[in-house]
Design a protein around this motif. Structure first.
Motif, PDB file in Angstrom:
ATOM      1  N   LEU A 107       0.821  -1.201   0.000  1.00  0.00           N
ATOM      2  CA  LEU A 107       0.000   0.000   0.000  1.00  0.00           C
ATOM      3  C   LEU A 107       0.859   1.257   0.000  1.00  0.00           C
ATOM      4  N   SER A 108       0.307   2.311  -0.591  1.00  0.00           N
ATOM      5  CA  SER A 108       1.002   3.590  -0.669  1.00  0.00           C
ATOM      6  C   SER A 108       0.008   4.711  -0.369  1.00  0.00           C
ATOM      7  N   TYR A 109       0.501   5.779   0.249  1.00  0.00           N
ATOM      8  CA  TYR A 109      -0.293   6.981   0.482  1.00  0.00           C
ATOM      9  C   TYR A 109       0.595   8.164   0.153  1.00  0.00           C
ATOM     10  N   TYR A 110       0.073   9.105  -0.639  1.00  0.00           N
ATOM     11  CA  TYR A 110       0.892  10.258  -0.974  1.00  0.00           C
ATOM     12  C   TYR A 110       0.113  11.558  -0.843  1.00  0.00           C
ATOM     13  N   ILE A 111       0.895  12.630  -0.706  1.00  0.00           N
ATOM     14  CA  ILE A 111       0.368  13.991  -0.696  1.00  0.00           C
ATOM     15  C   ILE A 111       1.172  14.756  -1.752  1.00  0.00           C
ATOM     16  N   VAL A 112       0.489  15.242  -2.784  1.00  0.00           N
ATOM     17  CA  VAL A 112       1.144  15.961  -3.877  1.00  0.00           C
ATOM     18  C   VAL A 112       0.730  17.424  -3.812  1.00  0.00           C
ATOM     19  N   THR A 113       1.698  18.317  -3.968  1.00  0.00           N
ATOM     20  CA  THR A 113       1.439  19.748  -4.047  1.00  0.00           C
ATOM     21  C   THR A 113       1.916  20.240  -5.411  1.00  0.00           C
ATOM     22  N   ASP A 114       0.981  20.813  -6.169  1.00  0.00           N
ATOM     23  CA  ASP A 114       1.289  21.402  -7.474  1.00  0.00           C
ATOM     24  C   ASP A 114       1.298  22.912  -7.334  1.00  0.00           C
ATOM     25  N   VAL A 115       2.257  23.577  -7.957  1.00  0.00           N
ATOM     26  CA  VAL A 115       2.332  25.035  -7.999  1.00  0.00           C
ATOM     27  C   VAL A 115       2.433  25.427  -9.467  1.00  0.00           C
ATOM     28  N   ILE A 116       1.448  26.206  -9.939  1.00  0.00           N
ATOM     29  CA  ILE A 116       1.408  26.621 -11.338  1.00  0.00           C
ATOM     30  C   ILE A 116       1.411  28.149 -11.379  1.00  0.00           C
ATOM     31  N   ALA A 117       2.286  28.714 -12.194  1.00  0.00           N
ATOM     32  CA  ALA A 117       2.355  30.171 -12.352  1.00  0.00           C
ATOM     33  C   ALA A 117       1.200  30.635 -13.239  1.00  0.00           C
ATOM     34  N   GLN A 118       0.574  31.737 -12.852  1.00  0.00           N
ATOM     35  CA  GLN A 118      -0.527  32.340 -13.607  1.00  0.00           C
ATOM     36  C   GLN A 118      -0.122  33.754 -14.010  1.00  0.00           C
ATOM     37  N   ASN A 119      -0.755  34.272 -15.025  1.00  0.00           N
ATOM     38  CA  ASN A 119      -0.518  35.651 -15.485  1.00  0.00           C
ATOM     39  C   ASN A 119       0.965  35.899 -15.723  1.00  0.00           C
ATOM     40  N   VAL A 120       1.566  35.076 -16.542  1.00  0.00           N
ATOM     41  CA  VAL A 120       2.988  35.185 -16.845  1.00  0.00           C
ATOM     42  C   VAL A 120       3.194  36.252 -17.915  1.00  0.00           C
ATOM     43  N   GLY A 121       4.074  37.196 -17.612  1.00  0.00           N
ATOM     44  CA  GLY A 121       4.417  38.234 -18.569  1.00  0.00           C
ATOM     45  C   GLY A 121       5.886  38.111 -18.941  1.00  0.00           C
ATOM     46  N   CYS A 122       6.168  38.133 -20.224  1.00  0.00           N
ATOM     47  CA  CYS A 122       7.550  37.985 -20.687  1.00  0.00           C
ATOM     48  C   CYS A 122       8.029  39.306 -21.296  1.00  0.00           C
ATOM     49  N   GLY A 123       9.242  39.655 -20.981  1.00  0.00           N
ATOM     50  CA  GLY A 123       9.851  40.875 -21.505  1.00  0.00           C
ATOM     51  C   GLY A 123      11.287  40.608 -21.892  1.00  0.00           C
ATOM     52  N   SER A 124      12.059  41.664 -22.026  1.00  0.00           N
ATOM     53  CA  SER A 124      13.447  41.520 -22.466  1.00  0.00           C
ATOM     54  C   SER A 124      14.342  40.896 -21.401  1.00  0.00           C
TER      55      SER A 124
END
Length: 184
Positions: A107-124
């Motif tokens: 048996l296995s038990y896990y806790i996963v945390t995802d972090v996703i960037a939102q409103n990404v702005g790209c510049g020079s």
């Protein structure tokens, strides 16, 4: 009262070496590093494992392990997890002192945390995230494992583990791990 506590402590410290001697030839601790594919196959992680094994007899071994993994999810995201596993292994060709090929599961038990960037702005100067979304999920699953370990000398082991862990929420974690062990 002090006399009773002293007597209990004395008995404990006298019997502790004999208890340790009984465990000595049957237990080992293994440390592993793996590359895994987490989720629905889109997250490559690096996983670290600590495992305690207890050899019941020449054919069966039990193990408990704790894993930590972290990896890149997408261009602007990460995922990390912590996991606990309990397994039973069978050595079909017997667990000799030199080589141990074993298959098992548990048996296995896990806790996963995802972090996703939102409103990404790209510049020079590169890209900057304006906000981050966090998502956490917990789930039970099961392990299917094939492992081989070679005893280098009386105390040290070296092994390779191939495994997959399907979870009941549809996630899966599969990987190949290199392990180093110490008999205790």
């Amino acid at each position: 009262m002090k006399k009773r506590i002293g007597t209990v402590l004395m008995v404990f410290f006298i019997t502790l070496p004999s208890a340790y001697a009984q465990i000595d030839s049957r237990a080992d601790v293994r440390f592993g590093v793996a590359r895994t594919i987490l989720g629905t196959g889109d997250i490559i992680t690096t996983t670290f494992e600590t495992e305690l094994n207890y050899k019941i007899n020449s054919y069966f071994t039990t193990a408990f392990s704790i894993n930590y993994g972290i990896g890149d999810e997408q261009t602007f995201g990460t995922a990390s997890y912590i996991q606990g596993n309990t397994n039973v292994f069978m050595s079909p060709f017997r667990n000799t002192k030199l080589l141990d090929f074993r298959i098992g599961g548990g048996l296995s038990y896990y806790i996963v945390t995802d972090v996703i960037a939102q409103n990404v702005g790209c510049g020079s100067f590169g890209c900057i995230a304006g906000e981050y979304d966090y998502a956490r999920r917990r789930e039970f699953g099961y392990n299917v494992i094939t492992e081989i370990a070679y005893q280098i000398d009386e105390k040290f082991l070296l092994g390779l583990k191939l495994y997959t862990q399907p979870y009941f929420n549809g996630d899966i974690n599969s990987g190949l791990m290199v392990k180093f062990g110490v008999k205790i």
